[in-house]
Design an enzyme around this catalytic site. Structure first.
Site, PDB file in Angstrom:
ATOM      1  N   HIS A  21      39.205  50.118 -50.605  1.00 52.28           N
ATOM      2  CA  HIS A  21      39.191  50.899 -50.746  1.00 52.28           C
ATOM      3  C   HIS A  21      38.420  52.196 -49.462  1.00 52.28           C
ATOM      4  O   HIS A  21      38.019  50.969 -49.293  1.00 52.28           O
ATOM      5  CB  HIS A  21      38.573  51.543 -52.015  1.00 52.28           C
ATOM      6  CG  HIS A  21      38.647  50.777 -53.746  1.00 52.28           C
ATOM      7  ND1 HIS A  21      40.155  51.164 -53.931  1.00 52.28           N
ATOM      8  CD2 HIS A  21      38.783  49.639 -54.205  1.00 52.28           C
ATOM      9  CE1 HIS A  21      40.678  50.220 -55.000  1.00 52.28           C
ATOM     10  NE2 HIS A  21      39.084  49.420 -55.027  1.00 52.28           N
ATOM     11  N   HIS A  27      36.753  44.665 -51.324  1.00 56.04           N
ATOM     12  CA  HIS A  27      35.692  43.857 -52.112  1.00 56.04           C
ATOM     13  C   HIS A  27      36.460  42.940 -53.841  1.00 56.04           C
ATOM     14  O   HIS A  27      37.654  43.252 -52.978  1.00 56.04           O
ATOM     15  CB  HIS A  27      34.962  44.789 -53.518  1.00 56.04           C
ATOM     16  CG  HIS A  27      36.026  46.147 -54.148  1.00 56.04           C
ATOM     17  ND1 HIS A  27      34.881  46.355 -55.128  1.00 56.04           N
ATOM     18  CD2 HIS A  27      36.745  46.180 -54.694  1.00 56.04           C
ATOM     19  CE1 HIS A  27      36.221  47.013 -56.478  1.00 56.04           C
ATOM     20  NE2 HIS A  27      37.152  47.221 -55.323  1.00 56.04           N
ATOM     21  N   CYS A  58      42.826  43.294 -59.555  1.00 57.71           N
ATOM     22  CA  CYS A  58      41.255  43.250 -58.676  1.00 57.71           C
ATOM     23  C   CYS A  58      40.330  41.832 -58.651  1.00 57.71           C
ATOM     24  O   CYS A  58      39.332  41.506 -57.920  1.00 57.71           O
ATOM     25  CB  CYS A  58      40.277  44.131 -60.039  1.00 57.71           C
ATOM     26  SG  CYS A  58      41.156  45.784 -60.050  1.00 57.71           S
ATOM     27  N   GLU A  73      36.098  56.082 -56.417  1.00 56.77           N
ATOM     28  CA  GLU A  73      36.835  53.973 -56.016  1.00 56.77           C
ATOM     29  C   GLU A  73      37.885  55.085 -55.787  1.00 56.77           C
ATOM     30  O   GLU A  73      38.689  53.862 -54.466  1.00 56.77           O
ATOM     31  CB  GLU A  73      36.336  53.506 -56.836  1.00 56.77           C
ATOM     32  CG  GLU A  73      37.143  51.887 -56.387  1.00 56.77           C
ATOM     33  CD  GLU A  73      36.959  50.430 -57.316  1.00 56.77           C
ATOM     34  OE1 GLU A  73      35.623  49.786 -57.074  1.00 56.77           O
ATOM     35  OE2 GLU A  73      37.496  50.661 -58.504  1.00 56.77           O
ATOM     36  N   HIS A 116      40.285  42.828 -52.011  1.00 55.73           N
ATOM     37  CA  HIS A 116      42.033  44.935 -51.865  1.00 55.73           C
ATOM     38  C   HIS A 116      40.335  45.120 -51.386  1.00 55.73           C
ATOM     39  O   HIS A 116      38.918  44.860 -50.916  1.00 55.73           O
ATOM     40  CB  HIS A 116      42.221  44.424 -52.956  1.00 55.73           C
ATOM     41  CG  HIS A 116      41.604  45.222 -54.411  1.00 55.73           C
ATOM     42  ND1 HIS A 116      40.891  44.422 -54.993  1.00 55.73           N
ATOM     43  CD2 HIS A 116      40.849  46.478 -54.548  1.00 55.73           C
ATOM     44  CE1 HIS A 116      39.906  45.176 -54.924  1.00 55.73           C
ATOM     45  NE2 HIS A 116      40.479  46.007 -55.334  1.00 55.73           N
TER      46      HIS A 116
END
Lengths: 139, 139, 139, 139, 139, 139
Positions: B45, B18, B37, B128, B43
């Site tokens: 998760h 995301h 972010c 997350e 990136h």
């Protein structure tokens, strides 16, 4: 801080065998309902139980309840009856009860609640596996 | 134990990419707001979702809801749409929504809630990372 | 204890997007080889890296290598290049390399090894998920 | 990096019942030897198995062995025989073997090793509980 | 399976205070060397120790060493001396030793090794935090 | 989704020494009350604190509160005062307070609550060990 409500929790662990099976149902119905959990010779789990007591910390000790004492209550009234046992056959307070996580956590509450005299029992969480767990709050 | 309320939970896992980015803001504003972010190429998760259903255990099965069934609902209506996907571009029910953990957990509730017919959906927790997580209870 | 060999390890964490895709293969071949890991818009993980250095503890400090110093080496030469990045497009030392866990751990060794001057780099373990991990020992 | 040796690992999980009991010993001798693990009606565990394969990453795929393929091998040749089973009575390859963790991990090696054709099986680790685990490397 | 070598491991836990400080160095030199770990009034950790014994499973018991017996050895010869203690002042076998993880794990080996009579002590791993750990193999 | 209430949580870690001891009690009474936790030279723990803030996600950012900002608040107003410290002697806001987990979590609330300006502080959970934890909700 004369009056504050703190929730204190202690984890304990036990390893047990069980089988999900209702005696009023046929083998086929049990298999349809409980799938591989109805395996005739049983299976088992490493269970973790988390017992939470709510109350005001004592002004001298700073404790809601001494967690070593809470550990002893959990061991004496619950763990010793279920650890390294078969939950279908070996546990007095589970006689006639299908040992689903839901039913075990409710039985655990009945075993432990009468012995909590400092603060009050607030919640019991029971992990059956890393991915499956249940909670009961006496409601 | 004719009437008791038990909370049953099931964890599931997915891995997704995301990027946090608001289209009405400039690149500089996005960087100021979302810092690393907002990295242009994204990136990702390993997310963990915990779905909790509250209800009375069925007198025959001892289940609030069969956790294998709950797992299927989570997989069919949520995990298959997000696992090994890009949350900004690939997920129908996240179109036009910035994929913060807060917004993902709310979207997950909308996906799963209509399919819970035994007990009622009580809470969804979304991790997350090991250190960051959010919860939504339908309020 | 004048001479003893101790292995000291430090964990670090990063979150990144990636896609498994070989440019010399067709889309269909990539899908056959990498399945959902070849999703065009990528997916991502919370990675954990464990770096192990072997050596004799210093007689004064009792350290093989100060783990705070090892943490700085890992951060400066590896984590800052991969954290909150896209491993296919954003990382200089991964250009032209398919970012499988195997290839990332070998690249991590090349980044970190020249900077270990106390003891010697022994092993790097990389977790891609809780269930998947790889190790490289410089062989 | 034309030649490098990487160790890749995959975890899998199963839940099973067992009892430690040697048929040539008396009940009292079994109790003395195995203590609560010899409980007549059994107990059980959530086991975790970690299978490690060593080899050179393929130049095209970057994989030593596709971990999805390794997962299938573990599932087909080991997990499906032991998950939600009684290890004393239900598992063909454990017939006549006391199901200690040591014996289970050796049996697991024999089940899985013939099916590893990319790289070579290096190690199997088996967790019986969070605190107890064993490893076998084919020696 | 007449001859096979299995590695069996047992974890134990203790909570202790310590301070990293060398008496031949000045306060300023200690601070430069050990930073916040040299805090005059100490700090502390929940340590986890993993003790691994290698050997052939006994043909009757199926055990390399009974893990309950290994637990007793760890408790009697190590844990009772360090649990809820100050590692700088309270532990006979750490007198005059800076309690770095490296030095503690080597001292633990000396305490436990003489008592392992089934199989042989292979490795001790000591976690100081979730992110920092050390291993010693008697080399 | 114009109005929804989401709970966002951030974990932080610190390592500290402490001793449970009430100055108005004798050594014998302290030992009877606090057992090994009253060890004169202290012991210590790796603590984990989980801070939960409840609120509505901002329509632009999608955040209840930026978790990087929440991390800074936790670090500046709590972690820097307790990490690698002795909780009995080194912490201004714990002077005269027995550092039980109950008292630490309440003190943590007082330190952090005034600085939460987006959403409202809902709960703080403090782990003293893996098995012991407490929660405070400002009641």
């Amino acid at each position: 801080m004369t009056s504050l409500k703190v929730y204190v929790s202690r984890k304990a662990h036990f390893s047990a065998a069980h089988r999900l099976y209702h005696p009023s149902l046929s083998e086929a119905e049990n298999l349809a309902l409980f799938d591989k959990c109805s395996n005739a010779n049983g299976h088992g789990h490493n269970y973790t139980v988390e017992v939470t007591v709510a109350g005001n910390p004592d002004p001298i000790s700073g404790y809601v309840i001494d967690l070593k004492k809470l550990k002893r209550i959990i061991d004496e009234h619950f763990i010793q009856f279920v650890d390294h046992k078969n939950l279908n056959t070996d546990v007095p307070f589970l006689q006639g009860i299908i040992p689903t996580a839901e039913n075990i956590v409710a039985a655990c509450w009945l075993q432990i609640q009468p012995h909590i005299n400092e603060g009050s029992l607030y919640c019991i969480r029971l992990y059956e596996t890393e991915n499956n767990f249940v909670e009961y709050k006496g409601e």
